[in-house]
Design an enzyme around this catalytic site. Sequence first.
Site, short mmCIF file in Angstrom:
data_model
loop_
_atom_site.label_atom_id
_atom_site.label_comp_id
_atom_site.label_asym_id
_atom_site.label_seq_id
_atom_site.Cartn_x
_atom_site.Cartn_y
_atom_site.Cartn_z
N THR A 32 0.85 -1.20 0.00
CA THR A 32 0.00 0.00 0.00
C THR A 32 0.87 1.24 0.00
OG1 THR A 32 -1.78 -1.12 1.14
CG2 THR A 32 -1.67 1.28 1.41
N HIS A 166 -6.88 -10.68 -1.74
CA HIS A 166 -6.20 -10.46 -0.46
C HIS A 166 -7.04 -11.08 0.65
CE1 HIS A 166 -3.93 -8.78 2.72
NE2 HIS A 166 -3.86 -7.52 2.35
N ALA A 168 -5.45 -12.12 3.61
CA ALA A 168 -4.39 -12.24 4.62
C ALA A 168 -4.45 -11.10 5.63
CB ALA A 168 -3.02 -12.24 3.92
N HIS A 169 -3.57 -11.20 6.63
CA HIS A 169 -3.18 -10.08 7.50
C HIS A 169 -4.29 -9.49 8.36
CE1 HIS A 169 0.12 -9.33 4.20
NE2 HIS A 169 0.27 -10.47 4.83
N TYR A 171 -7.49 -8.71 7.42
CA TYR A 171 -8.53 -7.94 6.72
C TYR A 171 -9.74 -8.84 6.46
CZ TYR A 171 -4.75 -4.63 6.51
OH TYR A 171 -3.74 -3.78 6.88
C1 LIG Z 1 4.44 -0.29 3.33
C2 LIG Z 1 3.86 -1.68 3.22
C3 LIG Z 1 2.58 -1.84 2.69
C4 LIG Z 1 2.03 -3.12 2.55
N1 LIG Z 1 0.80 -3.26 1.97
C5 LIG Z 1 0.32 -4.50 1.69
C6 LIG Z 1 -0.88 -4.66 0.94
O1 LIG Z 1 -1.53 -3.70 0.49
N2 LIG Z 1 -1.31 -5.92 0.70
C7 LIG Z 1 -0.63 -7.02 1.16
O2 LIG Z 1 -1.06 -8.14 0.92
N3 LIG Z 1 0.52 -6.89 1.86
C8 LIG Z 1 1.02 -5.67 2.11
N4 LIG Z 1 2.23 -5.54 2.76
C9 LIG Z 1 3.02 -6.75 3.09
C10 LIG Z 1 4.03 -7.05 1.96
O3 LIG Z 1 3.36 -7.48 0.79
C11 LIG Z 1 5.03 -8.16 2.34
O4 LIG Z 1 4.35 -9.35 2.56
C12 LIG Z 1 5.85 -7.79 3.57
O5 LIG Z 1 6.44 -6.52 3.43
C13 LIG Z 1 6.95 -8.84 3.84
O6 LIG Z 1 7.83 -8.93 2.76
P1 LIG Z 1 9.29 -8.22 2.85
O7 LIG Z 1 9.92 -8.75 4.08
O8 LIG Z 1 9.98 -8.64 1.57
O9 LIG Z 1 9.05 -6.75 2.93
C14 LIG Z 1 2.78 -4.27 2.95
C15 LIG Z 1 4.05 -4.08 3.50
C16 LIG Z 1 4.61 -2.82 3.62
C17 LIG Z 1 6.00 -2.69 4.17
#
Ligand SMILES: Cc1cc2nc3c(=O)[nH]c(=O)nc-3n(C[C@H](O)[C@H](O)[C@H](O)COP(=O)(O)O)c2cc1C
Length: 354
Positions: A32, A166, A168-169, A171
């Site tokens: 995001t 989506h 996950a997380h 939501y």
């Molecule tokens: C600023 C930011 C925004 C994110 N927004 C989303 C999102 O919109 N949808 C989603 O599924 N994950 C989102 N994530 C999670 C990332 O897709 C990813 O799974 C997470 O950063 C771990 O991967 P990394 O260690 O390579 O950063 C977001 C992560 C960050 C840092």
Amino acid sequence: MTETSTLLSPLLRPTTLAGVPLTSRFVMAAMTRSRSPGGVPTPEVAAYYRRRAENGIGLIVTEGVLVGHPSAGHETAVPRMTAGPAERGWRRVTGEVHAADGRIAAQLWHVGSAREAVDGIAAWTPSGVPRGTHAMTLADIDVLLAAYADAARVAVRAGFDAVEIHAAHGYLLDEFLWPHTNRRTDRYGGSPAARAAFPAEVVRAVRAAIPAGMPIIVRFSQFKERDYAARIAESPAELAVLLGALAEAGADALHASQRHFADPAFPGSPRNLAGWARHLTGLPAITVGSVGLTRDFLGSPMLRTLVERLDAGDFDLVALGRVLLGNPAWVRLAAAGRLDEIRDYRKSDEDTYF
Ligand SMILES: Cc1cc2nc3c(=O)[nH]c(=O)nc-3n(C[C@H](O)[C@H](O)[C@H](O)COP(=O)(O)O)c2cc1C
């Protein structure tokens, strides 16, 4: 070839995901960014994604894009997947990514309880947890199934190669999967199969709205953004039921979100969440989590672990998130062994946009 580039080579070869050709096995994970005023992606958004596509990312997953229902989210600078200006903005994005030989999936998002109660609309949740949110009725379920299908149709018209749902997380769709937030006593709550019923119906509705050959990826996680210890499945058997319902409904690939890709998903086995997803369903899987965050990663045993697990068939694609914020060309530089030009991730990269 440097040692790093030799090690990386299995990840740099072209591949396919459910029939879609990709120039590498690297995926850009959804992030995001809130740079789309009024929900409309700007030319800067298109340039941002293009830059990653022209530097070795095989598949881009967009930031979460809200489906077109007011309950989906409240933030006005988060993009929408709706007809009109947003669709035209996305058409520009997909055009730029394709011109760079990249492929791009639209991540469809409903924030569930994370919606703030602005505009007099309470957050929609499976069963009114947390307190003050609106427990979705059966009619609401139908409304959102139609909203997901509409958003998927817009994504097709806008030129996307795939859709990522989506789930996950913490939501909305994940709130259905998680017993803590899903206390329903009808066919959408209770057993793992019932908790998966609404997310599976979303997959089915999207499947029916898009061309047969267009892949649907479903993103899921154990952890919640507000509770890292939370779990939707206590055992592989429970996970098999949840993911089986999504596969049966038409999911073509699973994106298993973890904070660290090498963490075992269940006791007694080193297999990570993507490994279990692939093993339990036979679907292609994407892994993610702390890959390449620092330059040291590229010379560390962790890179070897990543490649060994790819070779062993635990997953098919590897997603990068935060490291791409400050390093749009991470894949190209890593492949060329130009490690000096790679920046370590730092939190302030999240304020940048280039
Ligand atoms: C600023 C930011 C925004 C994110 N927004 C989303 C999102 O919109 N949808 C989603 O599924 N994950 C989102 N994530 C999670 C990332 O897709 C990813 O799974 C997470 O950063 C771990 O991967 P990394 O260690 O390579 O950063 C977001 C992560 C960050 C840092």
